[in-house]
Design a protein around this motif. Structure first.
Motif, mmCIF file in Angstrom:
data_model
loop_
_atom_site.group_PDB
_atom_site.id
_atom_site.type_symbol
_atom_site.label_atom_id
_atom_site.label_comp_id
_atom_site.label_asym_id
_atom_site.label_seq_id
_atom_site.Cartn_x
_atom_site.Cartn_y
_atom_site.Cartn_z
ATOM 1 N N LEU A 282 0.990 -0.923 0.064
ATOM 2 C CA LEU A 282 -0.322 0.089 -0.063
ATOM 3 C C LEU A 282 0.587 1.182 -0.209
ATOM 4 N N TRP A 283 0.680 2.030 -0.496
ATOM 5 C CA TRP A 283 1.165 3.543 -0.670
ATOM 6 C C TRP A 283 1.289 4.557 0.754
ATOM 7 N N LEU B 91 -4.612 -2.036 -8.783
ATOM 8 C CA LEU B 91 -5.885 -2.215 -8.185
ATOM 9 C C LEU B 91 -4.746 -2.180 -5.562
ATOM 10 N N THR B 92 -3.719 -2.154 -6.562
ATOM 11 C CA THR B 92 -3.506 -1.572 -4.924
ATOM 12 C C THR B 92 -3.571 -0.047 -5.122
ATOM 13 N N GLU B 124 -3.316 -12.488 -8.148
ATOM 14 C CA GLU B 124 -2.353 -11.422 -9.746
ATOM 15 C C GLU B 124 -2.356 -10.490 -10.442
ATOM 16 N N ASN B 125 -3.515 -9.622 -9.735
ATOM 17 C CA ASN B 125 -3.869 -8.497 -10.346
ATOM 18 C C ASN B 125 -3.437 -7.225 -9.795
ATOM 19 N N MET B 126 -3.102 -7.736 -8.768
ATOM 20 C CA MET B 126 -2.610 -6.401 -7.478
ATOM 21 C C MET B 126 -1.949 -5.096 -8.390
ATOM 22 N N ASN B 127 -0.927 -5.447 -9.381
ATOM 23 C CA ASN B 127 -0.556 -4.619 -9.508
ATOM 24 C C ASN B 127 -0.418 -4.091 -11.177
ATOM 25 N N LYS B 128 -1.585 -4.675 -11.444
ATOM 26 C CA LYS B 128 -1.745 -4.992 -12.621
ATOM 27 C C LYS B 128 -2.672 -3.225 -12.654
ATOM 28 N N LEU B 129 -3.208 -2.031 -14.266
ATOM 29 C CA LEU B 129 -3.638 -0.945 -14.091
ATOM 30 C C LEU B 129 -5.351 -2.447 -14.651
#
Lengths: 507, 252
Positions: A282-283, B91-92, B124-129
């Motif tokens: 998280l940021w 997502l993050t 697997e999608n946490m860092n994807k746009l």
């Protein structure tokens, strides 16, 4: 069998309708029955009048006359085609057609027709009348031939660049390097006006005669300036111009192919990435997450980012004459300019609202106040204003106190106008989420913002001139100089605006 | 608990909600059913204060969504039918933003995200746009965002649309768990089999009016119909329309 003219009509109507929804104007659609020339009639008339003035320049220097006209064609070509084509890709206008049994060749032809319909033919008339007028005045008919070749080359080049920009930009957001390149490309387009200044300086401002000759010779070999010189039979100019024509054709073909691939539905399906990063965090930086979010949205939209950077740097260019020589001693004058520079910076906050666009409906679902929206947008750009204010300081560092005052004034002015403009735009957001439309961020708010900003900046400037006026009319020197008074004004203004815009109502 | 008291909402000349009074109890899964344009989404949005009733009152946990909008939005989790998300955030980044908006402590937020990411298979999608993800994945994100702050009232508009069977099943169980913990769960769907299988109580609205409310068994006995589809057709009066359409189809 549906022909390509019919496909063009459907696509053009749809594109016009969506553009109309964005800007809030719903102009009557006239497309469909007229010829290409009819669709371009207004631009042809406008550009022809404009172009004739270049014809007079052709009589004294064919290279400069046709060259400047050519640069204008290139500029208008890129700024009209690139955003329109980008909208076609981002709105996936071709998607419904790709599921139908339509011939690819017909669809591709239709796309070319649309570009011409949006003013493509009109673009030719930025150069052609200048060449014709020049030919008649100088009795050199070769000018018409080379002018025509130049006009066609530049049309192909600008549409080719438009195709590439249009196909690349919407898909870039995931890749930082491509994003940087795209932002630089947009900045180059926006800064096109400076090319004229540079060419002008290059061709006229060299004082020694020998260097002037060298510069002009060099310029005559560079397209589009070479086309004018080619009419006089210069072998270097002829070769250079023909090479440019070939290059434009190749770029057009490459751009059209690339645009087609981007527009095809298959290309829009995102393939799974090979390197999946399972780690996430998280940021946790110094900026609050809402500010970080607004910055991220801006950074990932190359066009808006370029526009914002451009607006931030305009004041710096405007003030640049004061940074050199002994002029910087007039620091009061530089300070007095600061509210006006703040208005330019403040207006850039509109880009953040436009970038967020219809996604701002998400905010209605959250426990967020109007004040926090105003704050996050204003602070996101205030962060960008800090390095610019440091640049002011560095440029005026030979007198550090003055440098510090100017830098502080820029920062305070930027913060004040960013909060003020952010508040004015936020007030335009509808009370109900369902009432949000493209027209919400239409052009009305820009005008209101501009008027309010000008009044505020005008009042601040007028008040700051009081000590100067008293000294001039009564001969009395007040303890506070105009520049210092303005600094106090900016401090009060920014503090008051930040305080008053803290609206605690929910969006 | 969510309550509507004689609520009316018009859009221009169209009456979307026409004097509805209904109460959705805590600890139960409530299905809100009705044909397109019957007022379901409007009712759901009213609970969040994003649509204002022209008259009547909506109460969420005893609070008015208009006058107490900020407090209400803290206790309501809402996933709209339309995909409304920041597509150029990862997502993050989205959850970082939501964490600060809801004021959730970092560790708790991270734990919660891990839990939701695992349940909805989003790891697997946490860092994807978000814009790069499929429609089904975006739907999962909307639902996960609605659940992120542990709301007392969970409102899901067409949550199963686009979900794969595995995640769809997880969502059903999640709703059950949520209701068992004493929260109010309301969802809308056009798939009556899902409503019949999941909901404790069914509310049917038609042309802005409440036409039926009760458990499937209660409605079955009351209307004398075999299944929820038949109940739906009878209480909305669409039975004869349907017969005519089917006759047209099969050429009777």
């Amino acid at each position: 069998m549906v022909n390509w003219f019919r496909i063009s009509e459907i696509l053009a109507k749809e594109a016009q309708y969506r553009a109309g929804r964005r800007t809030g104007s719903m102009r009557r659609l006239s497309f469909g029955t007229g010829s290409l020339l009819k669709s371009n009639l207004v631009t042809v008339a406008f550009f022809s009048m404009f172009s004739t003035t270049f014809g007079f320049m052709v009589t004294s220097s064919p290279a400069l006359g046709l060259g400047f006209a050519g640069l204008m064609e290139l500029f208008f070509g890129i700024i009209t085609t690139a955003p329109a084509l980008q909208n076609m890709v981002s709105d996936k206008l071709l998607d419904p057609l790709t599921y139908l049994p339509l011939n690819e060749r017909e669809i591709r032809k239709s796309l070319l027709y649309i570009v011409l319909y949006w003013g493509g033919i009109g673009l030719l008339f930025i150069v052609l009348p200048a060449a014709v007028a020049g030919a008649l005045l100088t009795h050199n008919l070769y000018l018409i031939l080379w002018g025509s070749l130049e006009a066609v080359s530049l049309l192909l080049l600008s549409v080719g660049i438009g195709y590439i920009a249009g196909s690349v930009s919407p898909k870039l957001s995931g890749r930082p390097l491509s994003r940087i390149l795209s932002t630089l490309a947009w900045l180059a387009v926006m800064s096109f006006g400076f090319v004229f200044m540079a060419v002008n300086n290059f061709s006229f401002s060299h004082s020694p005669q020998s260097s002037l000759k060298t510069s002009k010779d060099l310029l005559e070999a560079i397209p589009p300036f070479s086309f004018g010189s080619a009419s006089a039979g210069s072998p270097l100019s002829v070769t250079s111009s023909l090479a440019f024509l070939l290059f434009s054709m190749l770029l057009f073909k490459t751009g059209a192919d690339r645009f087609w691939r981007a527009l095809s539905a298959e290309m829009l399906i995102v393939k799974p990435g090979s390197d999946v990063k399972l780690q996430w965090k998280l940021w946790s930086g110094p900026l609050p997450s809402p500010v970080f979010k607004d910055l991220k949205l801006l950074i990932r939209n190359s066009r808006m980012l370029a526009s914002t950077i451009y607006v931030f740097f305009i004041p710096l260019f405007a003030a640049s004459p004061f940074f050199f020589g002994s002029v910087h001693k007039l620091y009061s004058l530089i300070l007095i300019l600061m509210p006006w520079m703040g208005t330019a910076v403040g207006s850039a906050v509109g880009n953040l609202y436009l970038t967020e666009g219809s996604d701002s409906r998400f905010l209605y679902l959250l426990p967020i106040t109007k004040g926090s929206i105003v704050r996050s947008k204003a602070l996101a750009l205030a962060v960008l204003a800090i390095p610019i204010s440091l640049m002011y300081f560095l440029l005026m560092m030979d007198v550090p106190l003055i440098g510090a005052k100017v830098a502080l004034a820029f920062l305070l002015s930027s913060i004040g106008f960013l909060f003020l403009d952010s508040y004015l735009i936020m007030m335009r957001l509808p009370r109900e989420m369902a009432s949000w439309s493209r027209q919400t961020l239409g052009q009305g708010w820009t005008l209101i913002m501009l008027l309010v900003d000008m009044v505020v900046a005008g009042v601040m400037t007028a008040v700051s001139l009081i000590p100067l006026f008293i000294r001039w009319s009564l001969g009395i020197s007040l303890p506070l100089r105009s520049g210092d008074l303005l600094l106090v004004e900016l401090l009060v203004f920014s503090a008051v605006v930040v305080f008053l815009t803290n609206n605690r109502e929910p969006i | 608990m969510l309550e509507y008291r004689n609520v009316v909402k018009r859009y221009g000349g169209v009456v979307a909600v026409d004097g509805i009074s209904v109460k959705f109890d805590a600890g139960r899964i409530n299905a809100l059913l009705g044909p397109n344009g019957s007022g379901k989404s409007t009712m759901m949005k009213m609970a969040l204060g994003v649509v204002r009733p022209d008259s009547g009152e909506v109460l969420v946990d005893g609070m008015n969504p208009i006058s107490d909008a900020l407090k209400v939005r803290r206790v309501v989790g809402y996933a709209p039918e339309e995909i409304i998300l920041y597509e150029s955030l990862t997502l993050t980044e989205l959850f970082s933003f939501l964490r600060e908006v809801y004021g959730i402590p970092r560790e708790e937020a991270e734990q919660r995200i891990r839990f939701l990411a695992k349940l909805f298979k989003m790891e697997e999608n946490m860092n994807k746009l978000i814009g790069e993800l499929s429609h089904g994945n975006k739907r999962k994100i909307l639902v996960a965002s609605a659940l992120f702050h542990n709301p007392k009232v969970l409102i899901l508009d067409e949550p199963f649309s686009g979900l794969d069977p595995e995640v769809g099943r997880v969502l059903k169980e999640m709703m059950r768990k949520y209701a068992n913990e004493g929260n109010t769960v309301i969802f809308s769907t056009h798939v009556l089999e899902i409503a019949e299988a999941v909901a404790d109580e069914v509310t049917i609205v038609y042309k802005g009016k409440l036409v039926a409310k009760g458990s499937t068994d209660e409605l079955r006995n009351k209307v004398r119909a075999a299944d929820l589809e038949s109940i739906f057709m009878k209480v909305t009066g669409l039975e004869s329309d349907l017969k005519e359409l089917l006759d047209t189809l099969w050429g009777a």
